[in-house]
Design a protein around this motif. Structure first.
Motif, PDB file in Angstrom:
ATOM      1  N   THR A  71       0.862  -1.294  -0.145  1.00 29.89           N
ATOM      2  CA  THR A  71       0.003  -0.091   0.008  1.00 29.89           C
ATOM      3  C   THR A  71       0.726   1.165  -0.195  1.00 29.89           C
ATOM      4  N   ALA A  72       0.199   2.310   0.219  1.00 27.67           N
ATOM      5  CA  ALA A  72       1.007   3.781  -0.383  1.00 27.67           C
ATOM      6  C   ALA A  72       2.086   3.909   0.994  1.00 27.67           C
ATOM      7  N   ARG A  73       1.490   3.651   1.941  1.00 33.46           N
ATOM      8  CA  ARG A  73       2.637   3.729   3.256  1.00 33.46           C
ATOM      9  C   ARG A  73       3.768   3.018   2.974  1.00 33.46           C
ATOM     10  N   LEU A  74       3.789   1.680   2.678  1.00 31.82           N
ATOM     11  CA  LEU A  74       4.779   0.867   2.426  1.00 31.82           C
ATOM     12  C   LEU A  74       5.507   0.895   1.195  1.00 31.82           C
ATOM     13  N   LEU A  75       4.925   1.671   0.123  1.00 35.55           N
ATOM     14  CA  LEU A  75       5.574   2.319  -0.978  1.00 35.55           C
ATOM     15  C   LEU A  75       6.721   3.164  -0.597  1.00 35.55           C
ATOM     16  N   ALA A  76       6.131   4.376   0.252  1.00 32.38           N
ATOM     17  CA  ALA A  76       6.825   5.316   0.831  1.00 32.38           C
ATOM     18  C   ALA A  76       8.323   4.545   1.389  1.00 32.38           C
ATOM     19  N   ARG A  77       8.066   3.577   2.208  1.00 32.13           N
ATOM     20  CA  ARG A  77       9.110   2.808   2.782  1.00 32.13           C
ATOM     21  C   ARG A  77       9.928   2.451   1.948  1.00 32.13           C
ATOM     22  N   GLN A  78       9.572   1.822   0.880  1.00 32.98           N
ATOM     23  CA  GLN A  78      10.448   1.112  -0.206  1.00 32.98           C
ATOM     24  C   GLN A  78      11.205   2.014  -0.971  1.00 32.98           C
ATOM     25  N   ALA A  79      10.655   3.317  -1.059  1.00 29.98           N
ATOM     26  CA  ALA A  79      11.372   4.537  -1.616  1.00 29.98           C
ATOM     27  C   ALA A  79      12.555   5.207  -0.792  1.00 29.98           C
ATOM     28  N   ARG A  80      12.082   5.137   0.498  1.00 32.79           N
ATOM     29  CA  ARG A  80      13.271   5.428   1.452  1.00 32.79           C
ATOM     30  C   ARG A  80      14.374   4.491   1.389  1.00 32.79           C
ATOM     31  N   GLN A  81      13.867   3.168   1.547  1.00 37.01           N
ATOM     32  CA  GLN A  81      15.024   2.041   1.421  1.00 37.01           C
ATOM     33  C   GLN A  81      15.758   2.259   0.173  1.00 37.01           C
ATOM     34  N   ASP A  82      15.105   2.217  -1.034  1.00 37.92           N
ATOM     35  CA  ASP A  82      15.871   2.178  -2.104  1.00 37.92           C
ATOM     36  C   ASP A  82      16.868   3.493  -2.105  1.00 37.92           C
ATOM     37  N   GLU A  83      16.478   4.806  -1.655  1.00 37.00           N
ATOM     38  CA  GLU A  83      17.588   5.969  -1.468  1.00 37.00           C
ATOM     39  C   GLU A  83      18.469   5.653  -0.577  1.00 37.00           C
ATOM     40  N   SER A  84      18.168   4.886   0.370  1.00 39.20           N
ATOM     41  CA  SER A  84      19.391   4.709   1.472  1.00 39.20           C
ATOM     42  C   SER A  84      20.354   3.776   0.971  1.00 39.20           C
ATOM     43  N   ARG A  85      19.969   3.013   0.014  1.00 37.07           N
ATOM     44  CA  ARG A  85      21.012   2.154  -0.964  1.00 37.07           C
ATOM     45  C   ARG A  85      21.921   2.918  -1.872  1.00 37.07           C
ATOM     46  N   SER A  86      21.191   3.811  -2.659  1.00 35.24           N
ATOM     47  CA  SER A  86      21.700   4.531  -3.610  1.00 35.24           C
ATOM     48  C   SER A  86      21.265   6.065  -3.807  1.00 35.24           C
ATOM     49  N   PRO A  87      22.016   6.702  -2.524  1.00 33.41           N
ATOM     50  CA  PRO A  87      21.512   8.038  -2.033  1.00 33.41           C
ATOM     51  C   PRO A  87      21.905   9.129  -3.295  1.00 33.41           C
ATOM     52  N   ARG A  88      21.105  10.022  -3.534  1.00 35.01           N
ATOM     53  CA  ARG A  88      21.412  11.082  -4.621  1.00 35.01           C
ATOM     54  C   ARG A  88      22.206  12.308  -3.934  1.00 35.01           C
ATOM     55  N   LEU A 137      22.696  16.490  -0.167  1.00 36.46           N
ATOM     56  CA  LEU A 137      21.793  15.490  -0.714  1.00 36.46           C
ATOM     57  C   LEU A 137      20.546  16.119  -1.528  1.00 36.46           C
ATOM     58  N   GLU A 138      20.237  15.479  -2.704  1.00 37.90           N
ATOM     59  CA  GLU A 138      19.378  15.882  -3.563  1.00 37.90           C
ATOM     60  C   GLU A 138      18.133  15.055  -3.386  1.00 37.90           C
ATOM     61  N   ARG A 139      16.767  15.870  -2.528  1.00 40.80           N
ATOM     62  CA  ARG A 139      15.750  15.346  -2.148  1.00 40.80           C
ATOM     63  C   ARG A 139      14.633  16.304  -2.196  1.00 40.80           C
ATOM     64  N   PRO A 140      13.374  15.974  -2.320  1.00 43.91           N
ATOM     65  CA  PRO A 140      12.461  17.012  -2.140  1.00 43.91           C
ATOM     66  C   PRO A 140      11.982  17.319  -0.716  1.00 43.91           C
ATOM     67  N   ARG A 141      11.657  18.338  -0.273  1.00 45.76           N
ATOM     68  CA  ARG A 141      11.161  18.565   1.061  1.00 45.76           C
ATOM     69  C   ARG A 141       9.676  18.421   1.086  1.00 45.76           C
ATOM     70  N   PRO A 142       8.908  17.399   1.672  1.00 48.46           N
ATOM     71  CA  PRO A 142       7.652  17.342   2.035  1.00 48.46           C
ATOM     72  C   PRO A 142       6.895  18.659   2.691  1.00 48.46           C
ATOM     73  N   ALA A 143       5.574  18.434   2.299  1.00 46.25           N
ATOM     74  CA  ALA A 143       5.008  19.807   2.762  1.00 46.25           C
ATOM     75  C   ALA A 143       4.872  19.969   4.240  1.00 46.25           C
TER      76      ALA A 143
END
Length: 249
Positions: A71-88, A137-143
């Protein structure tokens, strides 16, 4: 007496399903495939199916056409996980990101949401309501951040490496990273390696991702990422023998 200084979480049906989907792109698999993964690690089919039902009821998974997806909450976790492995990252010019809370009378839910967002952005709290980190780091800032904080850029007058050491427990992070590398080396079975790899991903989520100039010598972040990548390739090959296309049910 604690025989596990790393305090690794034991394998459960839920953790196997969750880790498998978090590491799969796209994070969607047939029920039968998830059952086979569970069987690979000694979890009975019925136990896996009960876990799937409970995860759907809890809002962790969505069932569609005989398959399960995050679901969306865990998709966000997957995105953070991917970012932690290959940070921009970007070249660091010495500047620091500074976020100062300037909204009064925030409800507890908003304060909690801000803390979670700051952790995801790898900012550390200097004092209550003041967060900062090097601007590499390159990443958007949430609202939730832009609505509650005034954002600034600045540089410390003193030693930035000393400031980094006060904001993050770099020696503690490094010690656990090395212990996890050793645990991967010592994991003799797929279940043991799967358990350690899940702990590696959780640890990478807490890496402050600092510029090299601010890190202590022999920082193990890159080594831990490389070792996990090697393990993931091994696990992917192993799962391919067990997770083959077949009926979805």
């Amino acid at each position: 007496m604690n025989d596990d200084p790393l305090a690794l979480r034991p394998l459960t049906a839920r953790s196997i399903v969750l880790s498998t989907l978090l590491g799969h792109h796209p994070p969607r698999m047939p029920a039968r495939a998830l059952v086979r993964v569970g069987e690979l690690f000694g979890i009975a089919e019925g136990t896996v199916r009960v876990a799937l039902s409970r995860m759907v009821a809890a809002g962790d998974l969505r069932q569609r056409d005989g398959s399960y997806e995050l679901t969306a909450r865990l998709l966000a976790r997957q995105a953070r996980q991917d970012e932690s492995r290959s940070p921009r990252t970007r070249s660091w010019d010495g500047g620091w990101e500074i976020a100062v809370v300037t909204v009064d009378r925030r409800p507890a839910t908003e304060r909690t949401a801000l803390r979670h967002a700051m952790a995801d952005l790898r900012l550390a709290e200097l004092r209550e309501g003041t967060w900062l980190r090097p601007g590499n780091l390159e990443r958007p800032r949430p609202a939730v951040v832009t609505e509650q904080c005034t954002l600034l850029t600045g540089t410390p007058d003193g030693d930035p490496a000393a400031l980094a050491r006060t904001l993050w427990d770099l020696s503690g992070w490094s010690a656990r990273a090395r212990a996890l590398v050793a645990a991967l080396d010592g994991a003799a079975t797929p279940a043991q390696r799967f358990t350690v790899s899940a702990a590696v991903l959780r640890h990478l989520l807490t890496d402050p991702l600092l510029p090299d100039l601010l890190l202590p010598p022999d920082w193990p972040g890159c080594e831990l990422r490389c070792r996990y990548d090697e393990f993931e390739a091994e696990l992917r090959d192993l799962l391919r023998q067990y997770v083959t296309p077949g009926p979805a049910g």
